[in-house]
Motif scaffolding. Sequence first.
Motif, PDB file in Angstrom:
ATOM      1  N   GLN A 310       0.832  -1.213   0.000  1.00 15.97           N
ATOM      2  CA  GLN A 310       0.000   0.000   0.000  1.00 15.97           C
ATOM      3  C   GLN A 310       0.864   1.260   0.000  1.00 15.97           C
ATOM      4  O   GLN A 310       0.627   2.194  -0.771  1.00 15.97           O
ATOM      5  CB  GLN A 310      -0.900   0.020   1.237  1.00 15.97           C
ATOM      6  CG  GLN A 310      -2.117  -0.868   1.177  1.00 15.97           C
ATOM      7  CD  GLN A 310      -2.939  -0.722   2.452  1.00 15.97           C
ATOM      8  OE1 GLN A 310      -2.734  -1.430   3.427  1.00 15.97           O
ATOM      9  NE2 GLN A 310      -3.860   0.216   2.441  1.00 15.97           N
ATOM     10  N   LEU A 311       1.859   1.284   0.889  1.00 13.97           N
ATOM     11  CA  LEU A 311       2.717   2.463   0.986  1.00 13.97           C
ATOM     12  C   LEU A 311       3.507   2.684  -0.295  1.00 13.97           C
ATOM     13  O   LEU A 311       3.722   3.823  -0.720  1.00 13.97           O
ATOM     14  CB  LEU A 311       3.670   2.307   2.174  1.00 13.97           C
ATOM     15  CG  LEU A 311       3.017   2.350   3.561  1.00 13.97           C
ATOM     16  CD1 LEU A 311       4.029   1.985   4.640  1.00 13.97           C
ATOM     17  CD2 LEU A 311       2.424   3.727   3.837  1.00 13.97           C
ATOM     18  N   SER A 312       3.947   1.590  -0.924  1.00 10.57           N
ATOM     19  CA  SER A 312       4.732   1.725  -2.152  1.00 10.57           C
ATOM     20  C   SER A 312       3.900   2.279  -3.300  1.00 10.57           C
ATOM     21  O   SER A 312       4.434   2.870  -4.240  1.00 10.57           O
ATOM     22  CB  SER A 312       5.323   0.365  -2.553  1.00 10.57           C
ATOM     23  OG  SER A 312       4.312  -0.525  -2.993  1.00 10.57           O
ATOM     24  N   ALA A 313       2.575   2.102  -3.205  1.00 13.45           N
ATOM     25  CA  ALA A 313       1.675   2.624  -4.236  1.00 13.45           C
ATOM     26  C   ALA A 313       1.249   4.055  -3.929  1.00 13.45           C
ATOM     27  O   ALA A 313       0.419   4.628  -4.652  1.00 13.45           O
ATOM     28  CB  ALA A 313       0.452   1.725  -4.362  1.00 13.45           C
ATOM     29  N   GLY A 314       1.780   4.627  -2.847  1.00 17.03           N
ATOM     30  CA  GLY A 314       1.449   6.001  -2.499  1.00 17.03           C
ATOM     31  C   GLY A 314       0.199   6.144  -1.655  1.00 17.03           C
ATOM     32  O   GLY A 314      -0.255   7.261  -1.388  1.00 17.03           O
ATOM     33  N   ALA A 315      -0.379   5.023  -1.221  1.00 20.37           N
ATOM     34  CA  ALA A 315      -1.588   5.081  -0.406  1.00 20.37           C
ATOM     35  C   ALA A 315      -1.231   5.376   1.050  1.00 20.37           C
ATOM     36  O   ALA A 315      -0.126   5.093   1.509  1.00 20.37           O
ATOM     37  CB  ALA A 315      -2.350   3.761  -0.497  1.00 20.37           C
ATOM     38  N   ARG A 316      -2.189   5.935   1.778  1.00 22.19           N
ATOM     39  CA  ARG A 316      -2.008   6.195   3.199  1.00 22.19           C
ATOM     40  C   ARG A 316      -2.510   4.992   3.990  1.00 22.19           C
ATOM     41  O   ARG A 316      -3.423   4.290   3.557  1.00 22.19           O
ATOM     42  CB  ARG A 316      -2.788   7.444   3.616  1.00 22.19           C
ATOM     43  CG  ARG A 316      -2.281   8.728   2.984  1.00 22.19           C
ATOM     44  CD  ARG A 316      -3.172   9.889   3.372  1.00 22.19           C
ATOM     45  NE  ARG A 316      -3.175  10.114   4.815  1.00 22.19           N
ATOM     46  CZ  ARG A 316      -2.307  10.903   5.438  1.00 22.19           C
ATOM     47  NH1 ARG A 316      -1.371  11.533   4.740  1.00 22.19           N
ATOM     48  NH2 ARG A 316      -2.371  11.078   6.735  1.00 22.19           N
ATOM     49  N   VAL A 317      -1.923   4.757   5.153  1.00 15.39           N
ATOM     50  CA  VAL A 317      -2.416   3.720   6.046  1.00 15.39           C
ATOM     51  C   VAL A 317      -2.911   4.394   7.320  1.00 15.39           C
ATOM     52  O   VAL A 317      -2.481   5.482   7.676  1.00 15.39           O
ATOM     53  CB  VAL A 317      -1.323   2.682   6.378  1.00 15.39           C
ATOM     54  CG1 VAL A 317      -0.931   1.896   5.141  1.00 15.39           C
ATOM     55  CG2 VAL A 317      -0.097   3.359   6.991  1.00 15.39           C
ATOM     56  N   ASP A 318      -3.828   3.716   8.009  1.00 18.48           N
ATOM     57  CA  ASP A 318      -4.495   4.322   9.154  1.00 18.48           C
ATOM     58  C   ASP A 318      -3.751   4.110  10.468  1.00 18.48           C
ATOM     59  O   ASP A 318      -4.283   4.422  11.532  1.00 18.48           O
ATOM     60  CB  ASP A 318      -5.915   3.752   9.293  1.00 18.48           C
ATOM     61  CG  ASP A 318      -6.797   4.107   8.108  1.00 18.48           C
ATOM     62  OD1 ASP A 318      -6.562   5.186   7.519  1.00 18.48           O
ATOM     63  OD2 ASP A 318      -7.693   3.319   7.774  1.00 18.48           O
ATOM     64  N   PHE A 319      -2.547   3.571  10.418  1.00 16.01           N
ATOM     65  CA  PHE A 319      -1.820   3.317  11.663  1.00 16.01           C
ATOM     66  C   PHE A 319      -0.331   3.493  11.450  1.00 16.01           C
ATOM     67  O   PHE A 319       0.171   3.384  10.342  1.00 16.01           O
ATOM     68  CB  PHE A 319      -2.100   1.897  12.157  1.00 16.01           C
ATOM     69  CG  PHE A 319      -1.583   0.826  11.232  1.00 16.01           C
ATOM     70  CD1 PHE A 319      -0.283   0.339  11.350  1.00 16.01           C
ATOM     71  CD2 PHE A 319      -2.386   0.304  10.225  1.00 16.01           C
ATOM     72  CE1 PHE A 319       0.194  -0.637  10.498  1.00 16.01           C
ATOM     73  CE2 PHE A 319      -1.905  -0.678   9.365  1.00 16.01           C
ATOM     74  CZ  PHE A 319      -0.610  -1.151   9.507  1.00 16.01           C
ATOM     75  N   ARG A 320       0.366   3.789  12.538  1.00 20.71           N
ATOM     76  CA  ARG A 320       1.831   3.733  12.555  1.00 20.71           C
ATOM     77  C   ARG A 320       2.299   2.432  13.175  1.00 20.71           C
ATOM     78  O   ARG A 320       3.320   1.879  12.797  1.00 20.71           O
ATOM     79  CB  ARG A 320       2.404   4.922  13.338  1.00 20.71           C
ATOM     80  CG  ARG A 320       2.466   6.200  12.542  1.00 20.71           C
ATOM     81  CD  ARG A 320       3.500   6.123  11.431  1.00 20.71           C
ATOM     82  NE  ARG A 320       3.403   7.241  10.517  1.00 20.71           N
ATOM     83  CZ  ARG A 320       4.130   7.342   9.417  1.00 20.71           C
ATOM     84  NH1 ARG A 320       4.986   6.387   9.084  1.00 20.71           N
ATOM     85  NH2 ARG A 320       3.995   8.379   8.626  1.00 20.71           N
ATOM     86  N   HIS A 321       1.536   1.967  14.160  1.00 16.22           N
ATOM     87  CA  HIS A 321       1.836   0.682  14.781  1.00 16.22           C
ATOM     88  C   HIS A 321       0.528  -0.045  15.015  1.00 16.22           C
ATOM     89  O   HIS A 321      -0.422   0.539  15.543  1.00 16.22           O
ATOM     90  CB  HIS A 321       2.569   0.869  16.112  1.00 16.22           C
ATOM     91  CG  HIS A 321       2.821  -0.426  16.834  1.00 16.22           C
ATOM     92  ND1 HIS A 321       3.718  -1.367  16.374  1.00 16.22           N
ATOM     93  CD2 HIS A 321       2.282  -0.936  17.963  1.00 16.22           C
ATOM     94  CE1 HIS A 321       3.734  -2.393  17.205  1.00 16.22           C
ATOM     95  NE2 HIS A 321       2.865  -2.159  18.173  1.00 16.22           N
TER      96      HIS A 321
END
Length: 340
Positions: A310-321
């Motif tokens: 997800q991150l490699s595609a430029g998407a945001r994720v809802d958590f850091r941990h």
Amino acid sequence: MPSGSARTTLATVAASAGVSVATVSKVINGRTDVSPTTRARVQALLRQHDYVSRRVPAGGTPSIALLFQNDLNAYMTEIMNGALDAAADLTVSVVVSVLSLAKGTSEPTDWAKDVIAAGRKAVVAVTTELTASDVGALSRARLPLVVVNPLTTPHARLTSVGSTDFSGGIAATNHLLALGHRKIGYIGGAPLAPCNQARMAGFRSAMHAAGAPVIEEYLRSEQEAYDDGVASGAELMDLRDRPTALLAFNDEVALGVLEAARTRGLRVPAELSVVGFDDTQMARLSSPPLTTVRQPLREMGAVALRTAVQLSAGARVDFRHIELATELVVRGSTAQPDAP
């Protein structure tokens, strides 16, 4: 300019060297049509700027780097299988690397530079000791990094996946307390590892809540392998007033404790109860089968891999941990303590 938080570009190096971007590219690619003096100047600036080229392998999509530190064990294999299953679902390729960082023969960021230069799409590091330099090198290259159970926390904004270690420590200790044990020891891992700190905190919390003493003589640290469990288990069992139960940092250490008990003629669980952590296949195959705290290792690997993609595609994720739930699995290695 020296390397910093922003990724150094070919244009930056070219401007510093007073040459064209094409000339810098020729030096990087080993072309011979550049004078030795110019080549030396450009190479020096590339090193000064900590420049690493990102090469995409010909004929394919960049893959995900899955990194482990030192020898693979049952715990790491479970996580790897989860990551590989997720990669298959996403049609993403995975390149597995095992780092021998303990030998100290490489610069701290050598592995990071290699990963960047190989054109990987993202990095998943499993229980790996990362330095600020490692994280910085990947950040400058805009290469996403997801860590499973990090041994260190060199960056506040590190994206990581773990389990509810604190709750697991409480559950394991409460199980032993409910059986009637009060002389309980903890054989821990690396003192600064967040997962070990959380498990130790859970152990202490449960002991204090029950009014049971935490006996410092029953505590050990830096114990993460089978041989460590044998050695620490032997030390604790040879005490004049030995513990009646032990909670181990992982299943490997717990199996070492079982061996130490066997060589001393102590019956498990009649004379010593033992609890592990992880619930690897070894826990189910041991004799007696090991009571342990189950970490959802395959799911942790899958979540880490999906997050990296997800991150490699430029998407945001809802958590850091994110922490996935642990679960106590009761088997044959725990029982009520023998009456004195």
